[in-house]
Write an enzyme that holds these catalytic residues in place. Structure first.
Site, mmCIF file in Angstrom:
data_model
loop_
_atom_site.group_PDB
_atom_site.id
_atom_site.type_symbol
_atom_site.label_atom_id
_atom_site.label_comp_id
_atom_site.label_asym_id
_atom_site.label_seq_id
_atom_site.Cartn_x
_atom_site.Cartn_y
_atom_site.Cartn_z
ATOM 1 N N GLY A 20 49.681 87.441 35.605
ATOM 2 C CA GLY A 20 50.207 86.090 35.490
ATOM 3 C C GLY A 20 49.477 85.245 34.473
ATOM 4 O O GLY A 20 50.097 84.598 33.618
ATOM 5 N N ILE A 21 48.145 85.245 34.529
ATOM 6 C CA ILE A 21 47.364 84.438 33.594
ATOM 7 C C ILE A 21 47.478 85.002 32.185
ATOM 8 O O ILE A 21 47.651 84.267 31.207
ATOM 9 C CB ILE A 21 45.896 84.359 34.046
ATOM 10 C CG1 ILE A 21 45.795 83.575 35.354
ATOM 11 C CG2 ILE A 21 45.028 83.714 32.970
ATOM 12 C CD1 ILE A 21 44.414 83.599 35.987
ATOM 13 N N ARG A 70 36.102 87.121 35.221
ATOM 14 C CA ARG A 70 34.905 87.032 36.037
ATOM 15 C C ARG A 70 33.728 87.503 35.196
ATOM 16 O O ARG A 70 33.852 88.411 34.370
ATOM 17 C CB ARG A 70 35.028 87.893 37.298
ATOM 18 C CG ARG A 70 35.969 87.325 38.365
ATOM 19 C CD ARG A 70 35.392 86.054 38.973
ATOM 20 N NE ARG A 70 36.176 85.540 40.082
ATOM 21 C CZ ARG A 70 37.098 84.580 39.971
ATOM 22 N NH1 ARG A 70 37.360 84.077 38.769
ATOM 23 N NH2 ARG A 70 37.739 84.147 41.038
ATOM 24 N N ASP A 80 34.094 80.890 30.180
ATOM 25 C CA ASP A 80 34.286 80.019 31.336
ATOM 26 C C ASP A 80 33.580 80.590 32.556
ATOM 27 O O ASP A 80 33.309 79.868 33.507
ATOM 28 C CB ASP A 80 35.784 79.866 31.631
ATOM 29 C CG ASP A 80 36.056 78.946 32.815
ATOM 30 O OD1 ASP A 80 35.412 77.872 32.895
ATOM 31 O OD2 ASP A 80 36.903 79.288 33.664
ATOM 32 N N GLU A 135 26.234 83.643 37.838
ATOM 33 C CA GLU A 135 26.962 82.378 37.948
ATOM 34 C C GLU A 135 26.600 81.721 39.280
ATOM 35 O O GLU A 135 26.668 82.381 40.318
ATOM 36 C CB GLU A 135 28.466 82.630 37.880
ATOM 37 C CG GLU A 135 29.270 81.351 37.774
ATOM 38 C CD GLU A 135 30.760 81.602 37.567
ATOM 39 O OE1 GLU A 135 31.535 81.050 38.370
ATOM 40 O OE2 GLU A 135 31.123 82.333 36.638
ATOM 41 N N HIS A 141 32.950 77.330 34.564
ATOM 42 C CA HIS A 141 33.994 77.866 35.451
ATOM 43 C C HIS A 141 34.947 76.764 35.901
ATOM 44 O O HIS A 141 35.067 76.460 37.090
ATOM 45 C CB HIS A 141 33.373 78.557 36.670
ATOM 46 C CG HIS A 141 34.316 79.533 37.317
ATOM 47 N ND1 HIS A 141 33.884 80.578 38.107
ATOM 48 C CD2 HIS A 141 35.681 79.618 37.320
ATOM 49 C CE1 HIS A 141 34.927 81.257 38.554
ATOM 50 N NE2 HIS A 141 36.033 80.691 38.090
#
Length: 314
Positions: A150-151, A232, A255, A260, A279
Site C-alpha cells: 500500500g505505501i 523500519r 524516517d 530507535e 519517525h
C-alpha cells in the site's frame, strides 16, 4: 457462534472517528495511561500507535477471552513477541499509506535538491547558492521502491508525477499495474541496485527483510545514490550505511533508524549527506479519521464472522 455482542477496547482518541458500531460493545480507555486497562473480558483490543502501545502489548496475556488485536500502525513486528497463542493480529492496512508516502516523497526531494544545506544556511543568515555536491533532481532519476504494498504503491504514484522512472520490488515476481510494468521479486534486488539513483524502503520488518541492505548491497549502489528508509530501521545495516555516507559515497534520508529512538549525539545526526527525521511518517491529521473508518470495518467484519481482515504474523 456466541450470542452476546463482541466487546472491543478502543482508545478514547478514536471514539469520535469510530462512531457507533451496531452489535459491538465498545469499552473506551485512556491510551496514555497503562493503568487504565478496561476491566473484565473482551474480544478485541485496539492498540494505539507502536511508539506508545508498549505497556498494552506487554499485558495482552492478562485479558481473559481475548481473541483479536487491531494495531493502529502499519508495522506489526513489535507486537508479535507479546501476542498470546490463538489471538488474531491485524495491522492498520491503508491507514498510513498517504501520510507515509508523502513523507517519503518529501525526503527524496529534500535530499536531491540539497534542502538541508539551504535550511542551515538560512539559519546562519547567509545567501549561498552553492551545494554540497552535484546539482540533482528527481526528474529522470531511476527510483527503486522496495516493498510494493500500500505505501509503496502510493509512493510510486507520487514519484511518477515527478517524471522519474519507478522500479518496483516486492517479495515475489508479478505482473505490474497502472503504475509500473512489472513488479520484480526481491531476489532480483542485487541486479537492480547498480542502476538505481534512489532506493526507497517501504517493506515490513521480518526475518527475511532484517538487514536487507547490508554492506554488500550498499556497495552495489552507484556513487552518490540516495537511500531512503520509511520502513523500519533494522532493514538497513546502520554501521554499513554510516560508513558509506561518512566516506561521501552514498547519501541517506531516514524516517526510521536502528537503534530507535536514535540516541543524542549519534553519528548519523552529524554525518554529511544524512537527513534524519524522528519517525513521523504517519503523523498526519488524516490518520485518526482513517483509522476510525478502518476500525469500523474491522469490527463489523468481526461481529459477523469472528474473524479480522488483514491478519499478520500467523
Amino acid at each position: 457462534m456466541p450470542s452476546r455482542p463482541p466487546v472491543a477496547a478502543v482508545p478514547e482518541e478514536l471514539l469520535p472517528y469510530l462512531g457507533e458500531v451496531a452489535g459491538v460493545e465498545v469499552l473506551p480507555y485512556d491510551h496514555e495511561d497503562p493503568n487504565t486497562v478496561p476491566g473484565g473480558g473482551r474480544d478485541v483490543d485496539v492498540l494505539a500507535l507502536s511508539m506508545i502501545a508498549g505497556p498494552w502489548l506487554r499485558r495482552m496475556d492478562e485479558v481473559p477471552g481475548l481473541r483479536a488485536v487491531v494495531l493502529a500502525s502499519a508495522g506489526y513486528e513489535h507486537a508479535l513477541p507479546y501476542l498470546p497463542g490463538g489471538v488474531q493480529l491485524a495491522n492498520a492496512v491503508g491507514v498510513h499509506d498517504t501520510a507515509t508516502s508523502e513523507l517519503g516523497l518529501a525526503l527524496v526531494l529534500a535530499a536531491q535538491r540539497h534542502l538541508p544545506h539551504h535550511v542551515l544556511r538560512q539559519a546562519q543568515g547567509v545567501w549561498d547558492r552553492s551545494a554540497p555536491g552535484p546539482w540533482r533532481s528527481l526528474a529522470d532519476s531511476r527510483v527503486l521502491v522496495v516493498g510494493y504494498g500500500g505505501i509503496g504503491t502510493a509512493l510510486a504514484r507520487r514519484l511518477l508525477a515527478c517524471e522519474c522512472e519507478v522500479v518496483a520490488v516486492a517479495s515475489t515476481d508479478r505482473d505490474g499495474d497502472d503504475l509500473v510494468g512489472r513488479v520484480h521479486g526481491i531476489e532480483h534486488l542485487p541486479d537492480l541496485l547498480p542502476a538505481a539513483d534512489v532506493v526507497v524502503l517501504t517493506l515490513p520488518l521480518t526475518d527475511a527483510t532484517h538487514g536487507l541492505l547490508g554492506a554488500r548491497e550498499l556497495a552495489a549502489l552507484p556513487d552518490h545514490a540516495l537511500v531512503v528508509n520509511i520502513a523500519r530501521g533494522p532493514v538497513v545495516d546502520t554501521d554499513a550505511l554510516l560508513a558509506e555516507c561518512a566516506s561521501g559515497r552514498l547519501r541517506a534520508a531516514l524516517d526510521v533508524t536502528d537503534p530507535e529512538p536514535l540516541p543524542d549525539g549519534h553519528p548519523l545526526f552529524s554525518t554529511p549527506g544524512v537527513l534524519v527525521v524522528p519517525h513521523v511518517g504517519g503523523a498526519s491529521p488524516a490518520s485518526l479519521p482513517r483509522m476510525g473508518s478502518y476500525l469500523r470495518s474491522q469490527l463489523e467484519v468481526y461481529r459477523d464472522t469472528r474473524q479480522l481482515r488483514h491478519t499478520v504474523g500467523s
